[in-house]
Write an enzyme that holds these catalytic residues in place. Structure first.
Site, mmCIF file in Angstrom:
data_model
loop_
_atom_site.group_PDB
_atom_site.id
_atom_site.type_symbol
_atom_site.label_atom_id
_atom_site.label_comp_id
_atom_site.label_asym_id
_atom_site.label_seq_id
_atom_site.Cartn_x
_atom_site.Cartn_y
_atom_site.Cartn_z
ATOM 1 N N SER A 226 -21.839 -21.879 19.376
ATOM 2 C CA SER A 226 -22.140 -22.515 20.666
ATOM 3 C C SER A 226 -23.447 -21.995 21.245
ATOM 4 O O SER A 226 -23.813 -22.339 22.362
ATOM 5 C CB SER A 226 -20.989 -22.238 21.645
ATOM 6 O OG SER A 226 -20.757 -20.847 21.740
ATOM 7 N N GLU B 203 -33.056 -47.333 39.076
ATOM 8 C CA GLU B 203 -32.199 -47.888 38.015
ATOM 9 C C GLU B 203 -31.572 -46.787 37.186
ATOM 10 O O GLU B 203 -30.402 -46.847 36.793
ATOM 11 C CB GLU B 203 -33.010 -48.813 37.111
ATOM 12 C CG GLU B 203 -33.436 -50.101 37.788
ATOM 13 C CD GLU B 203 -34.348 -50.907 36.885
ATOM 14 O OE1 GLU B 203 -33.887 -51.900 36.309
ATOM 15 O OE2 GLU B 203 -35.534 -50.539 36.747
ATOM 16 N N TYR C 192 -6.033 -19.119 26.249
ATOM 17 C CA TYR C 192 -7.342 -19.567 25.765
ATOM 18 C C TYR C 192 -7.203 -20.254 24.419
ATOM 19 O O TYR C 192 -6.366 -19.915 23.585
ATOM 20 C CB TYR C 192 -8.302 -18.364 25.632
ATOM 21 C CG TYR C 192 -9.650 -18.794 25.079
ATOM 22 C CD1 TYR C 192 -10.596 -19.374 25.912
ATOM 23 C CD2 TYR C 192 -9.938 -18.669 23.718
ATOM 24 C CE1 TYR C 192 -11.812 -19.811 25.406
ATOM 25 C CE2 TYR C 192 -11.151 -19.103 23.214
ATOM 26 C CZ TYR C 192 -12.080 -19.681 24.056
ATOM 27 O OH TYR C 192 -13.266 -20.130 23.549
ATOM 28 N N ASN D 229 -12.438 -13.888 26.119
ATOM 29 C CA ASN D 229 -11.713 -14.926 26.859
ATOM 30 C C ASN D 229 -11.906 -14.792 28.377
ATOM 31 O O ASN D 229 -12.168 -15.780 29.064
ATOM 32 C CB ASN D 229 -10.216 -14.876 26.514
ATOM 33 C CG ASN D 229 -9.983 -15.135 25.035
ATOM 34 O OD1 ASN D 229 -10.912 -15.512 24.323
ATOM 35 N ND2 ASN D 229 -8.764 -14.938 24.578
ATOM 36 N N LYS E 291 -18.672 -27.102 27.817
ATOM 37 C CA LYS E 291 -20.022 -26.745 28.280
ATOM 38 C C LYS E 291 -21.029 -27.874 28.247
ATOM 39 O O LYS E 291 -21.707 -28.141 29.245
ATOM 40 C CB LYS E 291 -20.528 -25.550 27.488
ATOM 41 C CG LYS E 291 -19.738 -24.329 27.855
ATOM 42 C CD LYS E 291 -20.070 -23.120 27.102
ATOM 43 C CE LYS E 291 -18.956 -22.132 27.338
ATOM 44 N NZ LYS E 291 -17.601 -22.640 26.945
ATOM 45 N N LYS F 119 -45.555 -56.963 37.881
ATOM 46 C CA LYS F 119 -44.296 -56.242 38.075
ATOM 47 C C LYS F 119 -44.467 -54.822 38.598
ATOM 48 O O LYS F 119 -45.411 -54.129 38.252
ATOM 49 C CB LYS F 119 -43.543 -56.170 36.735
ATOM 50 C CG LYS F 119 -43.015 -57.511 36.267
ATOM 51 C CD LYS F 119 -41.712 -57.862 36.930
ATOM 52 C CE LYS F 119 -40.606 -57.024 36.430
ATOM 53 N NZ LYS F 119 -39.669 -57.643 35.559
ATOM 54 N N THR G 221 -21.416 -58.057 54.017
ATOM 55 C CA THR G 221 -20.152 -57.815 53.330
ATOM 56 C C THR G 221 -20.157 -58.834 52.202
ATOM 57 O O THR G 221 -20.718 -59.927 52.365
ATOM 58 C CB THR G 221 -18.922 -58.042 54.227
ATOM 59 O OG1 THR G 221 -18.915 -59.418 54.632
ATOM 60 C CG2 THR G 221 -18.937 -57.172 55.483
ATOM 61 N N HIS G 222 -19.614 -58.476 51.050
ATOM 62 C CA HIS G 222 -19.677 -59.335 49.853
ATOM 63 C C HIS G 222 -21.129 -59.673 49.486
ATOM 64 O O HIS G 222 -21.389 -60.695 48.869
ATOM 65 C CB HIS G 222 -18.902 -60.648 50.038
ATOM 66 C CG HIS G 222 -17.544 -60.475 50.642
ATOM 67 N ND1 HIS G 222 -16.399 -60.387 49.888
ATOM 68 C CD2 HIS G 222 -17.160 -60.339 51.935
ATOM 69 C CE1 HIS G 222 -15.354 -60.215 50.691
ATOM 70 N NE2 HIS G 222 -15.796 -60.179 51.940
ATOM 71 N N GLN H 261 -14.407 -24.434 24.474
ATOM 72 C CA GLN H 261 -15.865 -24.349 24.290
ATOM 73 C C GLN H 261 -16.520 -25.713 24.512
ATOM 74 O O GLN H 261 -17.698 -25.793 24.832
ATOM 75 C CB GLN H 261 -16.136 -23.841 22.878
ATOM 76 C CG GLN H 261 -17.576 -23.646 22.529
ATOM 77 C CD GLN H 261 -17.723 -22.747 21.310
ATOM 78 O OE1 GLN H 261 -17.454 -21.551 21.391
ATOM 79 N NE2 GLN H 261 -18.119 -23.304 20.193
ATOM 80 N N SER I 193 -44.911 -53.100 34.188
ATOM 81 C CA SER I 193 -44.417 -53.718 32.965
ATOM 82 C C SER I 193 -45.567 -53.795 31.971
ATOM 83 O O SER I 193 -46.722 -53.979 32.363
ATOM 84 C CB SER I 193 -43.898 -55.120 33.283
ATOM 85 O OG SER I 193 -43.987 -55.942 32.141
HETATM 86 N N1 ARG Z 1 -17.866 -19.489 23.061
HETATM 87 C C1 ARG Z 1 -16.537 -19.365 23.543
HETATM 88 C C2 ARG Z 1 -16.243 -20.435 24.587
HETATM 89 O O1 ARG Z 1 -17.130 -21.010 25.044
HETATM 90 C C3 ARG Z 1 -16.374 -18.011 24.121
HETATM 91 C C4 ARG Z 1 -15.034 -17.396 24.024
HETATM 92 C C5 ARG Z 1 -14.629 -17.128 22.640
HETATM 93 N N2 ARG Z 1 -13.406 -16.414 22.567
HETATM 94 C C6 ARG Z 1 -12.806 -16.231 21.418
HETATM 95 N N3 ARG Z 1 -11.740 -15.549 21.444
HETATM 96 N N4 ARG Z 1 -13.228 -16.734 20.309
HETATM 97 O O2 ARG Z 1 -15.114 -20.719 24.916
#
Ligand code: ARG
Length: 471
Positions: A29, A296, A323, A116, A331, A289, A161-162, A328, A283
């Site tokens: 990651s 947009e 966990y 974790n 993110k 234009k 409205t509408h 992961q 454009s």
């Molecule tokens: N990269 C992991 C995540 O984003 C971090 C935690 C990993 N923990 C583990 N026990 N492998 O969740």
């Protein structure tokens, strides 16, 4: 058997085989979680300070670790740090570098901690920081909206409205509606921030630790209200990600509605608003234009921002506590949604700051629609005490008569109006005046300029005072 030298130096004690290439890739990651480096280092420094205070590690080791962490922060900040995919994530990259710098003492940082609780903490610190940034940025947008609303508090335009002309309003009144919407976005975020502000650090893997840690101390250092009460919940919880993304989604919907209005208002058919050249594009084929691309795209980005909540809810919905690596996957959608939301807020703020209302077009549009028909019905109710429904029907006939003659309501002769209803007299021509209609809508929150000015004063107090939204 492949060379065992590429087995993770961090967790590889029990492993013999090296990791399969594809699994290494799916597991890594670092490409996206490297942006959590600041939070990771802040969290580690708080942890190490507490370990020393609790005599879990020596002062010497604590000093070495904290100093090296600061150096690593500078290396990352300057771009000198070499991130390695083989080290999976931000935690292991930093820990590995720590080991390169100070040797065995580095290994003591992870005492009474797990990745974790570390990642739960990093994400929480990041999200909490984002909430504060969003609050500032939404406040700035409100400031600009209020300024423009003040400028246009008497500028008459059709209210819709509408998307059909409905009743006369002022442009300032319309802009103030968005001040309320972004104000709700801010209170939603402030509420989420208050709820999330519990410290997961010290939950360790899931069950807590046998070391005599002080979670209240790390909470105080990191600005949390308290340690999270249940260590299993602490590492399982990503509610704070979902909540803030839900807030982000609603905010994106608000931005999108404003963007859509701007797009409609800038068409030559409406021509209510003129956008600065610097906020539009041309454009490649049609020289005439001037496209509102910025608006947009604000609208277009709503899809990915709103979807981020769904992605994370789906990741979490089948996860047993506590966990799991599935987490992961929170993110990328989270970072993407927040980055894009912030970009959208910035763009819309620039557009609102510089737009010019075409007051003549707005006024003309008011006069070409039968926009004071409701006022006429209200007058009948007041004068004759007839039920509003009857008045509505009678005025419907008046509108039809005007439509047939292709004229405005005020252009109809009185004798014709009297044939529709005997109560009509000279007074109604005043009632049909757009300005009279506008100024008469003085109910609380209504469109009369006196009321809009009051809304502006109140909004400044409610939204712009220092700390007015802090929970
Ligand atoms: N990269 C992991 C995540 O984003 C971090 C935690 C990993 N923990 C583990 N026990 N492998 O969740």
């Amino acid at each position: 058997m492949k060379q065992a030298t590429t087995i993770s130096p961090i967790w590889g004690g029990r492993f013999v085989d090296v990791i399969e290439e594809a699994v290494g890739r799916i597991n890594s990651s670092i490409d996206f979680d490297r942006r959590l480096w600041r939070e990771d280092i802040i969290g580690s420094k708080a942890h190490v300070e507490m370990l020393v205070a609790q005599r879990i590690i020596t002062e010497e080791d604590g000093y070495l670790i904290a100093k090296a962490l600061e150096e690593i922060a500078m290396e990352i900040d300057s771009g000198a740090f070499k991130f390695l995919h083989s080290l999976e994530d931000i935690h292991l990259n930093i820990e590995h570098r720590l080991h390169e710098k100070i040797g065995d003492a580095a290994g003591r940082l992870h005492t009474a901690r797990s990745r974790n609780d570390q990642i739960a903490l990093d994400m929480k610190l990041w999200i909490r920081g984002v909430v504060d940034l969003l609050d500032d940025e939404l406040k700035e947008l409100q400031i600009v909206l209020i300024e423009r609303a003040d400028q246009y508090a008497e500028t008459i335009m059709p209210g819709f409205t509408h998307l059909q002309p409905a009743q006369p309003i002022t442009f300032g009144h319309h802009l103030m509606a968005y001040v309320e919407m972004f104000g709700r976005d801010r209170t939603r975020l402030a509420d989420a921030r208050r709820r999330m502000n519990e410290n997961p650090l010290g939950a360790a893997a899931l069950a807590g630790t046998q070391f005599p840690i002080d979670r209240h101390m790390t909470s105080a250092i990191l600005g949390f209200d308290r340690p999270s009460a249940n260590s299993i919940d602490a590492v399982s919880d990503r509610d704070f990600v979902m909540e803030v993304l839900a807030c982000a989604g609603i905010c994106a919907v608000h931005l999108s509605r404003l963007a859509e209005e701007l797009i409609i208002w800038t068409t030559s058919q409406f021509s209510f608003v003129h956008l600065s050249d610097s906020l539009t594009t041309g454009s490649s084929i049609m020289p005439q234009k001037k496209n509102p691309d910025g608006a947009e795209l604000v609208k277009g980005k709503t899809g990915r921002i709103v979807s981020a909540f769904t992605i994370i809810a789906i990741v979490l919905k089948g996860m047993p506590l506590s966990y799991g690596k599935d987490m992961q996957e929170d993110k990328e959608p989270c970072f993407d949604a927040i980055d894009n939301l912030r970009l959208c807020i910035t763009c819309i703020t620039s557009i609102v700051r510089t737009l010019q209302a075409n007051q003549e077009s707005m006024r003309k549009a008011v006069f070409t629609s039968f926009i004071t028909a409701t006022d006429l019905a209200d007058w009948l109710v007041r004068e004759t005490k007839m039920p509003f429904r009857n008045a509505h029907y009678i005025v419907g006939q008046v509108v039809r008569a005007a439509e047939e003659r292709c004229c405005g309501l005020a252009d109809l002769p009185l004798d014709l109006l009297r044939k529709i209803h005997h109560a009509f007299d000279e007074q109604i021509y005043k009632i049909l005046s757009v300005d009279v209609s506008l100024n008469a809508r003085t109910s609380y929150g209504g469109t009369a300029p006196v009321r809009v000015r009051e809304q502006i004063v109140e909004a400044r107090k409610r939204f712009l005072n220092e700390d007015c939204l802090k929970f």
